[in-house]
Design an enzyme around this catalytic site. Structure first.
Site, mmCIF file in Angstrom:
data_model
loop_
_atom_site.group_PDB
_atom_site.id
_atom_site.type_symbol
_atom_site.label_atom_id
_atom_site.label_comp_id
_atom_site.label_asym_id
_atom_site.label_seq_id
_atom_site.Cartn_x
_atom_site.Cartn_y
_atom_site.Cartn_z
ATOM 1 N N ARG A 105 34.986 40.074 43.988
ATOM 2 C CA ARG A 105 34.561 41.344 43.375
ATOM 3 C C ARG A 105 35.194 41.625 42.019
ATOM 4 O O ARG A 105 34.494 42.078 41.103
ATOM 5 C CB ARG A 105 34.690 42.512 44.352
ATOM 6 C CG ARG A 105 35.984 42.754 44.940
ATOM 7 C CD ARG A 105 35.931 43.118 46.418
ATOM 8 N NE ARG A 105 36.283 41.880 47.110
ATOM 9 C CZ ARG A 105 35.736 41.420 48.156
ATOM 10 N NH1 ARG A 105 34.820 42.066 48.739
ATOM 11 N NH2 ARG A 105 36.107 40.283 48.683
ATOM 12 N N THR A 106 36.479 41.353 41.839
ATOM 13 C CA THR A 106 37.112 41.747 40.575
ATOM 14 C C THR A 106 36.497 40.983 39.401
ATOM 15 O O THR A 106 36.179 41.550 38.355
ATOM 16 C CB THR A 106 38.630 41.495 40.640
ATOM 17 O OG1 THR A 106 39.130 42.094 41.835
ATOM 18 C CG2 THR A 106 39.348 42.086 39.450
ATOM 19 N N LYS A 125 44.314 18.747 33.505
ATOM 20 C CA LYS A 125 44.925 17.647 32.729
ATOM 21 C C LYS A 125 46.365 17.981 32.391
ATOM 22 O O LYS A 125 46.984 17.332 31.547
ATOM 23 C CB LYS A 125 44.129 17.422 31.432
ATOM 24 C CG LYS A 125 42.678 17.070 31.651
ATOM 25 C CD LYS A 125 41.985 16.940 30.281
ATOM 26 C CE LYS A 125 40.487 16.925 30.439
ATOM 27 N NZ LYS A 125 39.808 17.139 29.139
ATOM 28 N N ARG A 131 43.886 37.093 36.078
ATOM 29 C CA ARG A 131 44.379 37.083 37.468
ATOM 30 C C ARG A 131 45.208 35.825 37.644
ATOM 31 O O ARG A 131 44.795 34.736 37.264
ATOM 32 C CB ARG A 131 43.238 37.100 38.485
ATOM 33 C CG ARG A 131 43.765 36.897 39.904
ATOM 34 C CD ARG A 131 42.763 37.143 40.981
ATOM 35 N NE ARG A 131 42.519 38.574 41.147
ATOM 36 C CZ ARG A 131 41.861 39.084 42.172
ATOM 37 N NH1 ARG A 131 41.388 38.285 43.124
ATOM 38 N NH2 ARG A 131 41.661 40.385 42.279
ATOM 39 N N HIS A 152 47.688 45.559 40.740
ATOM 40 C CA HIS A 152 46.239 45.385 40.604
ATOM 41 C C HIS A 152 45.698 46.741 40.130
ATOM 42 O O HIS A 152 45.070 47.488 40.874
ATOM 43 C CB HIS A 152 45.660 45.001 41.963
ATOM 44 C CG HIS A 152 44.255 44.471 41.945
ATOM 45 N ND1 HIS A 152 43.424 44.565 40.854
ATOM 46 C CD2 HIS A 152 43.545 43.841 42.912
ATOM 47 C CE1 HIS A 152 42.252 44.005 41.156
ATOM 48 N NE2 HIS A 152 42.297 43.560 42.398
HETATM 49 N N1 ASP Z 1 41.366 41.424 46.617
HETATM 50 C C1 ASP Z 1 42.639 42.105 46.636
HETATM 51 C C2 ASP Z 1 43.620 41.346 45.763
HETATM 52 O O1 ASP Z 1 43.246 40.367 45.157
HETATM 53 C C3 ASP Z 1 43.129 42.314 48.027
HETATM 54 C C4 ASP Z 1 43.208 41.077 48.868
HETATM 55 O O2 ASP Z 1 42.941 39.964 48.398
HETATM 56 O O3 ASP Z 1 43.535 41.247 50.045
HETATM 57 O O4 ASP Z 1 44.732 41.756 45.695
HETATM 58 N N1 CP Z 2 39.607 43.648 45.855
HETATM 59 C C1 CP Z 2 39.694 42.480 45.161
HETATM 60 O O1 CP Z 2 40.464 42.332 44.227
HETATM 61 O O2 CP Z 2 38.781 41.544 45.561
HETATM 62 P P1 CP Z 2 38.664 40.052 44.992
HETATM 63 O O3 CP Z 2 39.933 39.349 45.386
HETATM 64 O O4 CP Z 2 37.443 39.500 45.668
HETATM 65 O O5 CP Z 2 38.533 40.137 43.510
#
Ligand code: ASP
Ligand code: CP
Length: 307
Positions: free
Chosen positions: A54-55, A82, A104, A132
């Protein structure tokens, strides 16, 4: 404001402004053509060293709805394989001329390092167990849309793997900034060694809290971050801390249920509860796009209009 590395980069007024702007963008996303020219010509890169559904898609959608050009970096098909290090990778990308990098990474503090190496705006999309911030913003927006703009006095429980959760860290700070009251609920092994300075209460007993809560926020057990086994078994975890159908029946009728995703259905939350009327889980995802539009617009604002 150049970067968004931590939710604490926003004071209470900034938070309110960002959430109001997110509401404006939510209206944009509801239009037949959910796109505005506000950031035409700006280049946004998503730099994800850790998995995301999602992010990543939410940021890329947000950037496209603001008419940015979007570049997507995937570790698996990059020169990281590499042996190229983070600094060389980001400086290479920056040399192509980019305005914002959404980062990320599994290492806490990686977005801060990136911010010290290049001039582009850096947005933290989740760094290790640290923060986050856009997740906290979208959670606050979701609550605000349900409960109005005054969230003070709201009683929230965050339940689960607190020690590994960047979501919990950012959300606790965001909730505190808007005057809500948070209780962390977890087995002792899933709490940080020290909670000094955290504006929270702590308990191991979920059942006694259930009837008083306005919001129950479940966290995923972060199996990818468990260095040693911190739980006897998932079954035992669910028995004491999972939001089962039976436990959900002991909540107030208007208690809201939230989860950042991805969910382990049947572990921290029963599938029936995740799909039930109290669940805001899908709305959280929808609101995420508007929040990320607001963040990009705030950092890169070109003087163009929102509408
Ligand atoms: N999607 C969120 C994160 O990346 C929560 C999780 O992965 O549980 O922190
Ligand atoms: N809530 C969240 O960060 O989801 P993802 O890890 O899927 O991005």
């Amino acid at each position: 404001m150049k970067n968004l590395l931590s939710i604490t980069d926003l004071d209470r007024d900034d938070l309110e402004t960002m959430l109001s702007l997110s509401e404006d963008f939510l209206h944009v996303t509801e239009r037949d053509i959910p796109k505005v020219p506000a950031l035409q010509g700006k280049v946004v890169v998503s730099l994800f060293y850790e998995d995301s559904t999602r992010t990543r898609i939410s940021f890329e959608t947000a950037a496209k709805r603001l008419s940015c050009d979007v570049m997507s970096f995937s570790v698996g098909s990059s020169s990281v394989n590499k042996g190229e290090g983070l600094r060389d990778t980001v400086q290479t990308i920056a040399a192509m001329g980019v305005d914002a990098v959404v980062v990320r990474h599994s290492a806490a503090g990686a977005p801060n390092r990136v911010a010290s190496w290049i001039d582009a705006s850096i947005i933290n999309a989740g760094d290790g167990s640290h923060e986050h911030p856009t997740q906290a913003l979208l959670d606050l927006l979701t609550l605000r849309r349900k409960r109005g703009s005054d969230l003070s006095g709201l009683r929230v429980a965050i339940v689960g793997d607190i020690v590994h959760s960047r979501v919990a860290r950012s959300l606790v700070l965001g909730l505190d900034a808007v005057g809500a009251h948070t209780t962390l609920v977890a087995p002792p092994t899933l709490l940080p060694d020290s909670l000094e300075g955290w504006p929270v209460d702590v308990t191991h007993d979920l059942d006694s809290l259930l009837p008083e809560l306005d919001v129950l926020y479940l966290l995923r057990i972060q199996r990818e971050r468990q260095s040693a086994s911190r739980l006897p078994s998932l079954r035992e975890y669910t028995a004491r801390w999972g939001l089962t159908v039976e436990r959900a029946s002991r909540l107030k009728p208007d208690t809201l249920v939230m989860h950042p995703g991805p969910m382990n259905r049947g572990v921290e939350i029963a599938a029936e509860v995740a799909e039930g009327p109290a669940s805001l889980i899908k709305e959280q995802v929808t609101n995420g796009v508007a929040v990320r539009m607001a963040v990009l617009y705030t950092l890169l604002g070109s003087g163009g209009t929102v509408a």
